[in-house]
Write a protein that holds these residues in place. Structure first.
Motif, short mmCIF file in Angstrom:
data_model
loop_
_atom_site.label_atom_id
_atom_site.label_comp_id
_atom_site.label_asym_id
_atom_site.label_seq_id
_atom_site.Cartn_x
_atom_site.Cartn_y
_atom_site.Cartn_z
N LEU A 51 0.81 -1.21 0.00
CA LEU A 51 0.00 0.00 0.00
C LEU A 51 0.85 1.27 0.00
O LEU A 51 0.44 2.29 -0.56
N SER A 52 2.03 1.20 0.59
CA SER A 52 2.91 2.38 0.57
C SER A 52 3.28 2.77 -0.86
O SER A 52 3.37 3.96 -1.19
N GLU A 53 3.45 1.78 -1.73
CA GLU A 53 3.73 2.04 -3.15
C GLU A 53 2.47 2.52 -3.87
O GLU A 53 2.53 3.41 -4.73
N VAL A 54 1.31 1.95 -3.52
CA VAL A 54 0.03 2.40 -4.09
C VAL A 54 -0.16 3.88 -3.81
O VAL A 54 -0.51 4.66 -4.70
N GLU A 55 0.09 4.29 -2.57
CA GLU A 55 -0.12 5.68 -2.15
C GLU A 55 0.72 6.66 -2.97
O GLU A 55 0.28 7.77 -3.25
N ILE A 56 1.92 6.25 -3.37
CA ILE A 56 2.79 7.11 -4.17
C ILE A 56 2.13 7.47 -5.50
O ILE A 56 2.21 8.59 -5.98
N HIS A 57 1.43 6.50 -6.10
CA HIS A 57 0.83 6.69 -7.43
C HIS A 57 -0.64 7.10 -7.37
O HIS A 57 -1.25 7.34 -8.42
N LEU A 58 -1.21 7.17 -6.17
CA LEU A 58 -2.64 7.47 -6.03
C LEU A 58 -3.05 8.83 -6.59
O LEU A 58 -4.07 8.90 -7.30
N PRO A 59 -2.31 9.91 -6.37
CA PRO A 59 -2.74 11.19 -6.96
C PRO A 59 -2.85 11.14 -8.49
O PRO A 59 -3.82 11.66 -9.06
N ALA A 60 -1.90 10.51 -9.15
CA ALA A 60 -1.96 10.40 -10.62
C ALA A 60 -3.12 9.52 -11.04
O ALA A 60 -3.79 9.80 -12.05
N HIS A 61 -3.39 8.46 -10.28
CA HIS A 61 -4.52 7.57 -10.58
C HIS A 61 -5.84 8.34 -10.44
O HIS A 61 -6.73 8.19 -11.29
N ILE A 62 -5.96 9.16 -9.41
CA ILE A 62 -7.18 9.95 -9.21
C ILE A 62 -7.38 10.94 -10.35
O ILE A 62 -8.49 11.12 -10.86
N THR A 63 -6.31 11.57 -10.79
CA THR A 63 -6.39 12.48 -11.94
C THR A 63 -6.86 11.74 -13.19
O THR A 63 -7.71 12.23 -13.94
N TYR A 64 -6.33 10.55 -13.38
CA TYR A 64 -6.75 9.69 -14.50
C TYR A 64 -8.25 9.38 -14.40
O TYR A 64 -8.98 9.49 -15.39
N LEU A 65 -8.70 8.97 -13.21
CA LEU A 65 -10.12 8.65 -13.02
C LEU A 65 -10.99 9.86 -13.34
O LEU A 65 -12.02 9.73 -14.03
N GLU A 66 -10.60 11.02 -12.84
CA GLU A 66 -11.39 12.23 -13.10
C GLU A 66 -11.52 12.50 -14.59
O GLU A 66 -12.60 12.88 -15.07
N ALA A 67 -10.46 12.28 -15.35
CA ALA A 67 -10.51 12.48 -16.80
C ALA A 67 -11.48 11.50 -17.45
O ALA A 67 -12.20 11.86 -18.39
N GLN A 68 -11.52 10.27 -16.95
CA GLN A 68 -12.42 9.26 -17.52
C GLN A 68 -13.88 9.55 -17.18
O GLN A 68 -14.78 9.30 -17.98
N TYR A 69 -14.13 10.10 -16.00
CA TYR A 69 -15.49 10.54 -15.66
C TYR A 69 -15.92 11.69 -16.57
O TYR A 69 -17.04 11.68 -17.09
N THR A 70 -15.03 12.63 -16.77
CA THR A 70 -15.33 13.77 -17.63
C THR A 70 -15.63 13.31 -19.06
O THR A 70 -16.53 13.84 -19.71
N ALA A 71 -14.90 12.32 -19.52
CA ALA A 71 -15.10 11.78 -20.88
C ALA A 71 -16.35 10.90 -20.97
O ALA A 71 -16.75 10.52 -22.07
N GLY A 72 -16.97 10.57 -19.83
CA GLY A 72 -18.17 9.75 -19.84
C GLY A 72 -17.90 8.26 -19.88
O GLY A 72 -18.83 7.48 -20.12
N HIS A 73 -16.67 7.85 -19.65
CA HIS A 73 -16.32 6.42 -19.72
C HIS A 73 -16.61 5.65 -18.43
O HIS A 73 -16.92 4.47 -18.48
N PHE A 74 -16.46 6.31 -17.28
CA PHE A 74 -16.62 5.63 -16.00
C PHE A 74 -17.89 6.12 -15.31
O PHE A 74 -18.21 7.31 -15.34
N LEU A 75 -18.59 5.17 -14.66
CA LEU A 75 -19.82 5.48 -13.93
C LEU A 75 -19.62 5.51 -12.42
O LEU A 75 -20.31 6.23 -11.72
N ALA A 76 -18.70 4.67 -11.93
CA ALA A 76 -18.44 4.59 -10.50
C ALA A 76 -17.08 3.93 -10.31
O ALA A 76 -16.62 3.17 -11.16
N SER A 77 -16.45 4.23 -9.19
CA SER A 77 -15.18 3.60 -8.85
C SER A 77 -14.97 3.72 -7.35
O SER A 77 -15.57 4.55 -6.69
N GLY A 78 -14.10 2.86 -6.83
CA GLY A 78 -13.79 2.92 -5.41
C GLY A 78 -12.91 1.78 -4.97
O GLY A 78 -12.60 0.87 -5.75
N ARG A 79 -12.52 1.86 -3.71
CA ARG A 79 -11.64 0.86 -3.11
C ARG A 79 -12.41 -0.40 -2.74
O ARG A 79 -13.58 -0.35 -2.39
N LYS A 80 -11.70 -1.52 -2.79
CA LYS A 80 -12.23 -2.76 -2.23
C LYS A 80 -12.02 -2.70 -0.71
O LYS A 80 -11.13 -2.01 -0.22
#
Length: 97
Positions: free
Chosen positions: A12-41
């Motif tokens: 998880l320490s490695e996940v946290e390093i890349h999390l901000p970029a992943h969130i930016t990616y998700l936001e772009a996909q929501y804006t493009a209409g590709h993603f409907l929902a997302s979240g952690r397990k």
């Protein structure tokens, strides 16, 4: 419609390093209409994305830009399904049986 199940391949320490970029990616996909929902397990072993795109090929291309995938943070399992019954609020997702 697709369900994408991500399973972390690193601590998880490695996940946290890349999390901000992943969130930016998700936001772009929501804006493009590709993603409907997302979240952690829970427990936090990965995540889930609900995607509404034209084909598996399109989705695979979109996922190729996820920093988690680019950096080997997670494995992706993609499941296509056809929602034939939904709650009234999700009727727009229904496909003919």
């Amino acid at each position: 419609m697709f369900v994408v199940s991500l399973t972390y391949l690193v601590a998880l320490s490695e996940v946290e390093i890349h999390l901000p970029a992943h969130i930016t990616y998700l936001e772009a996909q929501y804006t493009a209409g590709h993603f409907l929902a997302s979240g952690r397990k829970e427990p936090r072993t990965g995540g889930v994305i609900l995607a509404l795109v034209d084909s598996r090929e399109v989705l695979e291309h979109i996922l190729d830009f996820d920093p988690f995938k680019q950096n080997g943070i997670a494995h992706y399992d993609v499941i296509e399904f056809m929602p034939t019954k939904t709650a009234p609020e999700l009727e727009f997702l229904r496909v003919s049986a």
